[in-house]
Design a protein around this motif. Structure first.
Motif, mmCIF file in Angstrom:
data_model
loop_
_atom_site.group_PDB
_atom_site.id
_atom_site.type_symbol
_atom_site.label_atom_id
_atom_site.label_comp_id
_atom_site.label_asym_id
_atom_site.label_seq_id
_atom_site.Cartn_x
_atom_site.Cartn_y
_atom_site.Cartn_z
ATOM 1 N N HIS A 1 2.958 6.557 -1.160
ATOM 2 C CA HIS A 1 1.812 7.017 -0.387
ATOM 3 C C HIS A 1 2.299 8.072 0.599
ATOM 4 N N PRO A 2 1.652 9.203 0.614
ATOM 5 C CA PRO A 2 2.127 10.309 1.450
ATOM 6 C C PRO A 2 2.175 9.958 2.931
ATOM 7 N N GLU A 3 1.428 8.968 3.312
ATOM 8 C CA GLU A 3 1.400 8.638 4.738
ATOM 9 C C GLU A 3 2.312 7.470 5.088
ATOM 10 N N SER A 4 3.085 7.059 4.159
ATOM 11 C CA SER A 4 3.919 5.882 4.419
ATOM 12 C C SER A 4 5.290 6.269 4.951
ATOM 13 N N GLY A 5 5.397 7.496 5.337
ATOM 14 C CA GLY A 5 6.700 8.079 5.609
ATOM 15 C C GLY A 5 7.656 7.391 6.549
ATOM 16 N N ASN A 6 7.180 6.669 7.519
ATOM 17 C CA ASN A 6 8.139 6.160 8.512
ATOM 18 C C ASN A 6 8.280 4.648 8.471
ATOM 19 N N MET A 7 8.046 4.083 7.312
ATOM 20 C CA MET A 7 8.165 2.628 7.180
ATOM 21 C C MET A 7 9.504 2.107 7.664
ATOM 22 N N PHE A 8 10.524 2.902 7.412
ATOM 23 C CA PHE A 8 11.863 2.424 7.704
ATOM 24 C C PHE A 8 12.480 3.166 8.870
ATOM 25 N N ASP B 1 0.808 -1.214 0.000
ATOM 26 C CA ASP B 1 0.000 0.000 0.000
ATOM 27 C C ASP B 1 0.844 1.267 0.000
ATOM 28 N N CYS B 2 2.099 1.106 0.328
ATOM 29 C CA CYS B 2 2.938 2.308 0.380
ATOM 30 C C CYS B 2 3.202 2.851 -1.016
ATOM 31 N N PHE B 3 2.884 2.067 -2.025
ATOM 32 C CA PHE B 3 3.053 2.556 -3.393
ATOM 33 C C PHE B 3 1.686 2.807 -4.006
ATOM 34 N N ILE B 4 1.569 3.941 -4.597
ATOM 35 C CA ILE B 4 0.285 4.272 -5.212
ATOM 36 C C ILE B 4 0.473 4.569 -6.695
ATOM 37 N N LYS B 5 -0.548 4.213 -7.421
ATOM 38 C CA LYS B 5 -0.521 4.443 -8.860
ATOM 39 C C LYS B 5 -1.079 5.817 -9.167
ATOM 40 N N VAL B 6 -0.380 6.528 -9.986
ATOM 41 C CA VAL B 6 -0.854 7.832 -10.433
ATOM 42 C C VAL B 6 -1.101 7.729 -11.928
ATOM 43 N N PRO B 7 -2.353 7.871 -12.325
ATOM 44 C CA PRO B 7 -2.664 7.701 -13.746
ATOM 45 C C PRO B 7 -1.955 8.738 -14.613
ATOM 46 N N ARG B 8 -1.713 8.358 -15.799
ATOM 47 C CA ARG B 8 -1.131 9.302 -16.745
ATOM 48 C C ARG B 8 -2.190 10.322 -17.162
ATOM 49 N N THR B 9 -1.722 11.482 -17.440
ATOM 50 C CA THR B 9 -2.613 12.495 -17.993
ATOM 51 C C THR B 9 -2.518 12.424 -19.507
ATOM 52 N N PRO B 10 -3.529 12.942 -20.185
ATOM 53 C CA PRO B 10 -3.541 12.848 -21.653
ATOM 54 C C PRO B 10 -2.297 13.451 -22.297
ATOM 55 N N ASP B 11 -1.722 14.418 -21.636
ATOM 56 C CA ASP B 11 -0.538 15.033 -22.236
ATOM 57 C C ASP B 11 0.719 14.199 -22.024
ATOM 58 N N LYS B 12 0.578 13.128 -21.268
ATOM 59 C CA LYS B 12 1.736 12.253 -21.059
ATOM 60 C C LYS B 12 1.362 10.826 -21.422
ATOM 61 N N PRO B 13 1.133 10.583 -22.671
ATOM 62 C CA PRO B 13 0.705 9.245 -23.082
ATOM 63 C C PRO B 13 1.829 8.231 -22.927
ATOM 64 N N GLY B 14 1.447 7.013 -22.874
ATOM 65 C CA GLY B 14 2.432 5.947 -22.743
ATOM 66 C C GLY B 14 1.803 4.763 -22.037
ATOM 67 N N LYS B 15 2.600 3.796 -21.808
ATOM 68 C CA LYS B 15 2.083 2.579 -21.192
ATOM 69 C C LYS B 15 2.338 2.583 -19.694
ATOM 70 N N GLY B 16 1.360 2.149 -18.994
ATOM 71 C CA GLY B 16 1.511 2.034 -17.551
ATOM 72 C C GLY B 16 1.350 3.352 -16.834
ATOM 73 N N SER B 17 1.080 3.238 -15.560
ATOM 74 C CA SER B 17 0.892 4.435 -14.743
ATOM 75 C C SER B 17 2.220 4.889 -14.168
ATOM 76 N N PHE B 18 2.156 5.977 -13.470
ATOM 77 C CA PHE B 18 3.282 6.381 -12.647
ATOM 78 C C PHE B 18 3.097 5.780 -11.269
ATOM 79 N N TRP B 19 4.185 5.501 -10.661
ATOM 80 C CA TRP B 19 4.146 4.985 -9.297
ATOM 81 C C TRP B 19 4.742 6.014 -8.360
ATOM 82 N N SER B 20 4.030 6.215 -7.283
ATOM 83 C CA SER B 20 4.490 7.191 -6.312
ATOM 84 C C SER B 20 4.406 6.578 -4.920
#
Length: 434
Positions: free
Chosen positions: A220-227, A199-218
């Motif tokens: 999760h803003p709340e996953s900050g202290n996993m390590f 869950d610490c990784f979230i998918k960020v969909p591509r916007t139309p101006d950035k076509p391509g395959k697959g989403s961006f991965w970011s």
DNA sequence: CTATGTTTATGGTCAC
DNA sequence: GTGACCATAAACATAG
């Protein structure tokens, strides 16, 4: 199936191999480093600190990109990823330390022509390592002591936009760690699994101006202290997105509709979840700084106590909900806000904030950022403008003037290499298997 | 078709 | 011993 050695073989002269990659030399961990890590070989509390909120606004430039591209072409998506210049942006920052150096050492080895895990010629890395100074050897193809989650987090954190495509994540890892130029199908499957499963990784969909395959991965803003325990092999605590957890639970129990999480009504599970949240101020505190866009050090303990749980909870809920539908720009900005937080302050906040129960306290005097394998050290803290300057220098051909491989440059610019420092290889301790 | 993404399963290590 | 975490494999779905 036997699992790989997670920790380096502590015997510098060892020729022991790895079950997965027979030609892969193991690498050594010196006793001094172990001592500094303040952990036993069996207790992986060794690596640094939190990856997020560490002020890592800079980038590690990929090393030997050309080489790795020969193995796998880059995705043709937009270059949102980390900088693509050909040599490490080396860190002129004093906080950089052993981990980066060790990584540079991987690449320094490549610069000497050690690529190719199956090289058994007399000039192979292993042979050379044996004939070199007694305690010096190449770790070019040793498995890096980082979990896949760590590696992904590093990659994302080092990208300017704090989000990467899958192929860019692959590329980052291969650029940094020659080990991962082998058996790509194997570890890349694991990477995909990690991205989806955690869950610490979230998918960020591509916007139309950035076509391509697959989403961006970011991240999760709340996953900050996993390590926060400083271990990049194993998180102290898995980050769970409450919302996703609810969805998962509802899938398991047919009585709950998966859509219920998006409706106005709250399921009993969600209600319980809310209560749990309200009673876990510590978790909220972890996220308070980023949410308020405040530097943690400016948020003292009393201020935290003044804010009541409900407010915090509401804030978190809003924050949480909001990010699900964020645009790239919003998300990126938010993650960047997280990232600008200095590690030490964040660390202080976590360790001094009240009700922060579930994270283990480090021993007195322990500072994650001081750790030789801290990712804080691995990832530079320089500003984007600095990076751009370096990138410009690279593009301007500065680098090509030198007869030395890029990696050597970075290597020599850093020094302080725990893997290679003779003084640090003087005894051995145990190993741990994975 | 291939890359990407999801999910399940299995087995190992580690902390408690 | 148990649960959490992790690595790996694999089946399957889907998007480009």
């Amino acid at each position: 199936m036997l699992t790989q050695k997670l920790y380096p073989d502590v015997n510098p002269m060892s020729t022991s191999t790895n079950a997965m990659s027979p030609m892969t030399p193991t690498y050594s961990m010196n006793s001094m480093a172990m001592a500094q890590m303040n952990c036993s070989p069996q207790a992986p509390t060794m690596f640094g600190s939190t990856m997020l909120n560490t002020g890592m606004s800079g980038s590690i430039a990929p090393m030997n990109r050309i080489q790795s591209r020969m193995d796998q072409p880059m995705n043709d998506g937009p270059q949102l990823g980390y900088t693509t210049i050909g040599s490490p942006i080396s860190n002129m920052n004093a906080c950089m330390g052993a981990t980066m150096s060790s990584i540079n050492n991987y690449n320094a080895s490549i610069g000497r022509g050690d690529l190719g895990g199956g090289d058994t010629s007399p000039n192979s890395a292993l042979q050379r390592a044996r004939s070199d100074k007694p305690y010096r050897r190449s770790y070019t193809h040793a498995k890096p002591p980082y979990s896949y989650i760590s590696l992904i987090t590093m990659a994302i954190q080092n990208s300017p936009q704090k989000m990467l495509t899958l192929s860019e994540i692959y590329q980052f890892i291969m650029d940094l760690f020659p080990f991962y130029r082998q058996n790509q199908q194997r570890w890349q499957n694991s990477i995909r699994h990690s991205l989806s499963f955690n869950d610490c990784f979230i998918k960020v969909p591509r916007t139309p101006d950035k076509p391509g395959k697959g989403s961006f991965w970011s991240l999760h803003p709340e996953s900050g202290n996993m390590f926060e325990n400083g271990c990049y092999l194993r998180r102290q605590k898995r980050f769970k997105d409450d919302k996703k957890e609810v969805v998962r639970s509802s899938h398991k129990s047919p009585s709950h509709s998966a859509d219920s999480s998006s409706s106005g009504k709250k399921t009993p599970l969600q209600h319980n979840d809310d209560l749990a949240k309200a009673h876990h101020l510590d978790k909220v505190n972890d996220n308070l700084g980023p949410m308020l866009n405040l530097h943690p050090s400016k948020l003292d303990v009393d201020q935290m106590n003044i804010l009541n749980a409900n407010e915090l909870h509401n804030m978190q809920q809003h924050h949480h909900h909001h990010h699900q539908n964020m645009t790239h720009e919003e998300l990126s900005a938010m993650i960047n806000r997280n990232s600008h937080l200095a590690l030490t302050d964040h660390h202080n906040m976590l360790h001094h904030a009240p009700m922060n129960h579930h994270l283990k306290q480090e021993p007195n005097g322990y500072t994650p950022s001081n750790h030789p394998f801290s990712i804080t050290r691995l990832l530079p803290t320089e500003s984007k403008s600095d990076i751009k300057m370096y990138a410009d220098m690279q593009y301007a051909g500065y680098n090509t003037l030198s007869p030395l491989p890029n990696s050597i440059h970075s290597h020599t610019s850093l020094g302080n290499d725990y893997y290679n420092s003779p003084s640090l290889y003087h005894s051995s301790t145990g190993t741990t298997s994975l």
